[in-house]
Design a protein around this motif. Structure first.
Motif, PDB file in Angstrom:
ATOM      1  N   ALA A 186       0.828  -1.206  -0.016  1.00  0.00           N
ATOM      2  CA  ALA A 186      -0.072   0.174   0.028  1.00  0.00           C
ATOM      3  C   ALA A 186       0.783   1.280  -0.164  1.00  0.00           C
ATOM      4  O   ALA A 186       0.622   2.180  -0.664  1.00  0.00           O
ATOM      5  CB  ALA A 186      -1.087  -0.044   1.066  1.00  0.00           C
ATOM      6  N   LYS A 187       1.992   1.114   0.570  1.00  0.00           N
ATOM      7  CA  LYS A 187       2.909   2.470   0.835  1.00  0.00           C
ATOM      8  C   LYS A 187       3.388   2.635  -0.670  1.00  0.00           C
ATOM      9  O   LYS A 187       3.549   3.638  -1.029  1.00  0.00           O
ATOM     10  CB  LYS A 187       4.083   2.102   1.961  1.00  0.00           C
ATOM     11  N   LEU A 188       3.907   1.702  -1.456  1.00  0.00           N
ATOM     12  CA  LEU A 188       4.406   1.915  -2.635  1.00  0.00           C
ATOM     13  C   LEU A 188       3.414   2.404  -3.922  1.00  0.00           C
ATOM     14  O   LEU A 188       3.510   3.191  -4.529  1.00  0.00           O
ATOM     15  CB  LEU A 188       5.008   0.490  -3.345  1.00  0.00           C
ATOM     16  N   ASP A 195     -10.715  -2.796   2.892  1.00  0.00           N
ATOM     17  CA  ASP A 195     -11.378  -1.429   3.434  1.00  0.00           C
ATOM     18  C   ASP A 195     -10.553  -0.512   3.883  1.00  0.00           C
ATOM     19  O   ASP A 195     -10.821   0.752   3.835  1.00  0.00           O
ATOM     20  CB  ASP A 195     -12.356  -2.091   4.322  1.00  0.00           C
ATOM     21  N   THR A 196      -9.586  -0.944   4.553  1.00  0.00           N
ATOM     22  CA  THR A 196      -8.428   0.178   5.210  1.00  0.00           C
ATOM     23  C   THR A 196      -7.387   0.763   4.129  1.00  0.00           C
ATOM     24  O   THR A 196      -7.171   1.754   3.710  1.00  0.00           O
ATOM     25  CB  THR A 196      -7.769  -0.197   6.215  1.00  0.00           C
ATOM     26  N   LEU A 197      -6.887  -0.328   3.604  1.00  0.00           N
ATOM     27  CA  LEU A 197      -5.637  -0.340   2.740  1.00  0.00           C
ATOM     28  C   LEU A 197      -6.072   0.021   1.229  1.00  0.00           C
ATOM     29  O   LEU A 197      -5.268   0.601   0.566  1.00  0.00           O
ATOM     30  CB  LEU A 197      -4.542  -1.265   2.677  1.00  0.00           C
ATOM     31  N   LYS A 198      -7.259  -0.197   1.115  1.00  0.00           N
ATOM     32  CA  LYS A 198      -7.803   0.150  -0.536  1.00  0.00           C
ATOM     33  C   LYS A 198      -7.104  -0.708  -1.512  1.00  0.00           C
ATOM     34  O   LYS A 198      -6.925  -0.099  -2.512  1.00  0.00           O
ATOM     35  CB  LYS A 198      -7.905   1.507  -0.718  1.00  0.00           C
ATOM     36  N   LEU A 199      -6.671  -1.865  -1.067  1.00  0.00           N
ATOM     37  CA  LEU A 199      -5.728  -2.647  -2.091  1.00  0.00           C
ATOM     38  C   LEU A 199      -6.906  -3.218  -3.190  1.00  0.00           C
ATOM     39  O   LEU A 199      -8.407  -3.268  -2.876  1.00  0.00           O
ATOM     40  CB  LEU A 199      -5.101  -3.808  -1.595  1.00  0.00           C
TER      41      LEU A 199
END
Length: 368
Positions: free
Chosen positions: A137-139, A170-174
């Motif tokens: 998610a950071k990338l 839901d949180t990271l939206k991957l």
């Protein structure tokens, strides 16, 4: 009285939908093979290969559905258990971007490669999944428009998987979930995994699968790495398990992606099609025929961007279900761009769909 083997039981083919679809109403081995070859050849225009210079000059537009990353925590866990190898250990985001730029790839969908979270178990697997997903998610956030990601989950841990699915989507939206084709000696149609499959179905999740070697088959041939034969075979096993367990029909809103052109499935299509004739109990799982389920799945081109594999796949699977994949860092994107063109199986418009359009329909977020 001698035992009758299931393959010796006569069966009428007139009511088998797969046989009708493949042979036009009458099953004949020679006719099937000739027909499959004709389907692959007829109506397919030949296109000339594109050079790397031409590709670099064009605006990047391709979407690579099969592109690996190596989060530091994953590398450490794999190396500690002697699974690490140089290409995985040496991965960097800069190398990914350079490979993408060379081949005109706009977006790469990131996932960790085999053996995935199976290097650990229990609470360690939950923690490793979380670390890998947050790193991905950071990338995605740091490189807008260049990456998407499929989340890792500890599938054999049902509660842990359900918790991580919620966090990752839901949180990271991957963009979806990444699974291995098998876990120990369980494939993805196993009843153990049904609560997770139900959640995928409820969410209409995109579920990307990557092959591995099941416990049964890691060292069958001492002279070859499992990836050479077992990866394609394990993909085929899990496709069959999903279809003939009834999961494909029961959880029909899962949007499956299978690596490497579906493994050996295209070459075994006659056996898939006839399975419900030989094993009557299998008919309930595929009332519309196995072929109808197989045509709904997606398949990538990683390590299979050649005439033999693409002709076989496209003989039975609509071009709309084929996605561009590179398997970076184990292969390069430019290998596959050039391979698809030199194969001379697809038209220019079909190549555009494979390299971009089909992925956008599956993952519309990537258009932004």
């Amino acid at each position: 009285m001698s035992k009758r083997h299931c393959w010796s039981v006569p069966a009428c083919t007139c009511c088998d939908r797969d046989t009708l679809a493949l042979t036009g109403g009458r099953f004949d081995r020679r006719g099937f093979l000739a027909g499959a070859a004709a389907i692959a050849a007829a109506g397919l225009q030949r296109v000339r290969g594109a050079t790397a210079q031409t590709l670099q000059a064009a605006k990047p537009y391709r979407i690579d559905i099969h592109h690996h990353l190596s989060p530091p925590s994953y590398v450490a866990a794999a190396n500690a258990r002697h699974f690490g190898e140089p290409l995985m250990n040496g991965w960097t985001v800069e190398k990914s971007l350079a490979d993408m730029d060379q081949a005109g790839v706009a977006v790469a969908m990131l996932s960790i490669t085999a053996p995935s979270l199976s290097v650990v178990s229990g609470e360690q697997a939950r923690r490793l999944a979380r670390e890998c997903n947050e790193y991905a998610a950071k990338l995605v956030a740091e490189h807008p428009g260049r990456f998407g990601a499929f989340a890792a989950i500890p599938l054999v841990d049902i509660d842990g998987s359900l918790n991580e699915i919620a966090y990752a989507l839901d949180t990271l939206k991957l963009d979806g979930i990444g699974l291995m084709t098998s876990y120990g000696d369980k494939w993805l149609g196993d009843p153990l995994f049904q609560p997770v499959m139900q959640e995928f179905h409820r969410r209409k999740s995109v579920v990307y699968t990557h092959p591995t070697a099941a416990n049964c088959c890691v060292n069958l041939i001492k002279t070859l790495r499992p990836a050479v034969i077992e990866f394609g075979t394990d993909t085929t096993r899990t496709i069959a398990d999903i279809v003939f367990s009834g999961n494909a029909r029961k959880f029909h809103d899962i949007r499956w992606i299978f690596s490497h052109a579906g493994g050996t499935m295209p070459f075994l299509i006659e056996r898939f099609a006839r399975n419900s004739l030989i094993v009557p109990d299998a008919r309930a799982a595929v009332p519309d025929g196995a072929l109808a389920e197989l045509k709904r799945f997606y398949y990538d081109t990683a390590q299979t961007s050649n005439k033999a594999a693409m002709a076989a796949l496209s003989a039975i699977i609509p071009v709309s279900q084929i996605l561009f994949g590179s398997d970076f860092p184990y292969r390069t994107s430019i290998d596959h761009v050039n391979g698809l063109r030199s194969a001379e199986v697809f038209t220019d418009s079909q190549l555009l769909d494979i390299e971009r359009g089909n992925a956008l329909r599956l993952l519309p977020r990537l258009s932004s």
